[in-house]
Design an enzyme around this catalytic site. Structure first.
Site, PDB file in Angstrom:
ATOM      1  N   LYS A 148       0.855  -1.181   0.000  1.00 49.13           N
ATOM      2  CA  LYS A 148       0.000   0.000   0.000  1.00 49.13           C
ATOM      3  C   LYS A 148       0.895   1.236   0.000  1.00 49.13           C
ATOM      4  CE  LYS A 148      -2.971   3.059   2.537  1.00 49.13           C
ATOM      5  NZ  LYS A 148      -3.841   3.353   3.674  1.00 49.13           N
ATOM      6  N   ALA A 165      -9.783   5.151   4.441  1.00 49.68           N
ATOM      7  CA  ALA A 165      -9.600   6.282   5.354  1.00 49.68           C
ATOM      8  C   ALA A 165     -10.868   7.096   5.532  1.00 49.68           C
ATOM      9  CB  ALA A 165      -8.471   7.214   4.909  1.00 49.68           C
ATOM     10  N   GLY A 166     -11.086   7.439   6.784  1.00 53.05           N
ATOM     11  CA  GLY A 166     -12.165   8.372   7.089  1.00 53.05           C
ATOM     12  C   GLY A 166     -13.458   7.734   7.519  1.00 53.05           C
ATOM     13  N   GLY A 171      -8.288   8.936   9.989  1.00 51.77           N
ATOM     14  CA  GLY A 171      -8.554   9.098  11.417  1.00 51.77           C
ATOM     15  C   GLY A 171      -9.613  10.117  11.748  1.00 51.77           C
ATOM     16  N   ASN A 197      -9.268   1.589   9.787  1.00 53.32           N
ATOM     17  CA  ASN A 197      -8.533   1.272  11.015  1.00 53.32           C
ATOM     18  C   ASN A 197      -9.134   1.996  12.230  1.00 53.32           C
ATOM     19  OD1 ASN A 197      -4.934   1.119  11.648  1.00 53.32           O
ATOM     20  ND2 ASN A 197      -6.583   0.892  13.061  1.00 53.32           N
TER      21      ASN A 197
HETATM   22  C1  LIG Z   1      -4.275   1.771   8.368  1.00 50.77           C
HETATM   23  C2  LIG Z   1      -4.032   2.687   7.266  1.00 50.77           C
HETATM   24  O1  LIG Z   1      -3.441   2.383   6.240  1.00 50.77           O
HETATM   25  C3  LIG Z   1      -4.602   4.042   7.393  1.00 50.77           C
HETATM   26  O2  LIG Z   1      -3.693   4.948   6.884  1.00 50.77           O
HETATM   27  C4  LIG Z   1      -5.880   3.970   6.605  1.00 50.77           C
HETATM   28  O3  LIG Z   1      -5.904   4.941   5.629  1.00 50.77           O
HETATM   29  C5  LIG Z   1      -7.061   3.961   7.521  1.00 50.77           C
HETATM   30  O4  LIG Z   1      -7.521   5.238   7.862  1.00 50.77           O
HETATM   31  P1  LIG Z   1      -8.625   5.310   9.031  1.00 50.77           P
HETATM   32  O5  LIG Z   1      -7.860   5.155  10.297  1.00 50.77           O
HETATM   33  O6  LIG Z   1      -9.270   6.676   8.875  1.00 50.77           O
HETATM   34  O7  LIG Z   1      -9.609   4.184   8.814  1.00 50.77           O
END
Ligand SMILES: CC(=O)[C@@H](O)[C@H](O)COP(=O)(O)O
Length: 266
Positions: free
Chosen positions: A107, A194-195, A168, A216
Site C-alpha cells: 500500500k 480512510a475516514g 482518522g 482502522n
Molecule cells: C491503516 C491505514 O493504512 C490508514 O492509513 C488507513 O488509511 C485507515 O484510515 P482510518 O484510520 O481513517 O480508517
C-alpha cells in the site's frame, strides 16, 4: 453466518492475483494493545491487514512483535508507507520492507502535511511510477479525484484507494459522487480507504460499488473495538449485497404500497 445469503452469494474479490472472501481490509495500528489488535482483527473476519512498516515491530524479537499476535500465515500483510511525506521516503520504505519480509503487494501512501494528511498526489504519482518499475504491485491511497485515479490505474497500480475523508477523522464519505465516478470508470479494484467512522459508512461505500473497504480508526477508536469489528464485517457484507440487489429508485412523491381504490373500507 456461513450458509446464508450473506456469505454464499458473494464470491469475494481479487487484487493482483490474490483472492479474498472478506471485502474488509483492516489496519493494525491505534489499538490499546497487541492483544486488542489481534482480537479485533479476528472479529472483523478480515483476511488482509495493512501494516505501517515504519511504526510496527516486525523484526526485533526482544520486543513484542506483530507476527506473534497477527499470524502472517493466516493474514495477508499489506505493508504501508504511513508517515512518509516524500516519494523517496515511500519508495525506500517499501524496498526495505520487501528485503525484510519479501512483500511485493504493498500500500502506497504519500501524505501531505497536517491537519489533513491529504494524499500528496504529485509525490504519489512519482512514487507509484518508481515502485511499479521496481516490480511492486501497488495499491495506492489517493485523492477522491477521478482523473488522478484513472492516471494511477493507467500507470499500472493494481488497485486505487480514494479516501472517504482524512485519515482518522471518522467523517465518513465526504464526496460520494466522485467516489462513484471513480468506481464506475475503474478497471482495477476500488477500495474506500480512510475516514470511515462507523458501520453505516462502510455499508454506504460498498453500496456505491466498492470492491472492498480499508479502515482502522473506526474499529480501534470505538468504545468496544471487537464489537465494532463485527459490525464492520456485517456492514460490508450488507452493503455488498445491497449493491448487488440494486436499490429502489428515489421518488420525491408518495407511492402508496397498496392501490388506493381497492380498499374494503370506503
Ligand atoms: C491503516 C491505514 O493504512 C490508514 O492509513 C488507513 O488509511 C485507515 O484510515 P482510518 O484510520 O481513517 O480508517
Amino acid at each position: 453466518m456461513d450458509g446464508d445469503i450473506m456469505t454464499t452469494a458473494d464470491d469475494g474479490w481479487e487484487v493482483a492475483g490474490h483472492r479474498f472472501r472478506s471485502r474488509l481490509v483492516v489496519g493494525t495500528g491505534r489499538y490499546k494493545s497487541l492483544e486488542e489488535t489481534a482480537a479485533a482483527i479476528e472479529a472483523s473476519g478480515a483476511e488482509m491487514v495493512t501494516v505501517a512498516v515504519r511504526r510496527v515491530n516486525l523484526s526485533d524479537p526482544k520486543a513484542p512483535m506483530l507476527q506473534d499476535f497477527v499470524d502472517p500465515k493466516k493474514y495477508t500483510y499489506l505493508p504501508n508507507t504511513a508517515g512518509c511525506h516524500t516519494a523517496q521516503d515511500a519508495v525506500r520504505t517499501l524496498r526495505l520492507a520487501r528485503e525484510a519480509g519479501g512483500w511485493n503487494l504493498v500500500k502506497l501512501e504519500v501524505l501531505g502535511p497536517p491537519p489533513f494528511l491529504y494524499p500528496d498526489m504529485p509525490a504519489t504519482f512519482e512514487a507509484a511510477e518508481a515502485l511499479i518499475r521496481d516490480g511492486f504491485q501497488v495499491m495506492v491511497y489517493c485523492a477522491d479525484d477521478p482523473l488522478a485515479a484513472k492516471r494511477l490505474e493507467e500507470m499500472g497500480c493494481v488497485a486505487v484507494m480514494p479516501l472517504g475523508a482524512p485519515i482518522g477523522s471518522g467523517l465518513g464519505l465526504t464526496n460520494p459522487f466522485m467516489l462513484r465516478s471513480i468506481i464506475e470508470n475503474a478497471k482495477v479494484p476500488v477500495l474506500v480507504d480512510a475516514g470511515i467512522g462507523t458501520a453505516s459508512e462502510a455499508a454506504q461505500a460498498m453500496e456505491l460499488g466498492c470492491d472492498a473497504v480499508l479502515l482502522n480508526s473506526a474499529i480501534a477508536h470505538a468504545r468496544d473495538p471487537v464489537r465494532m469489528a463485527r459490525a464492520m464485517q456485517a456492514a460490508v457484507q450488507a452493503g455488498r449485497h445491497a449493491h448487488l440487489a440494486g436499490r429502489m429508485p428515489r421518488n420525491y412523491v408518495a407511492d402508496p404500497s397498496s392501490p388506493l381504490s381497492s380498499g374494503l373500507i370506503r
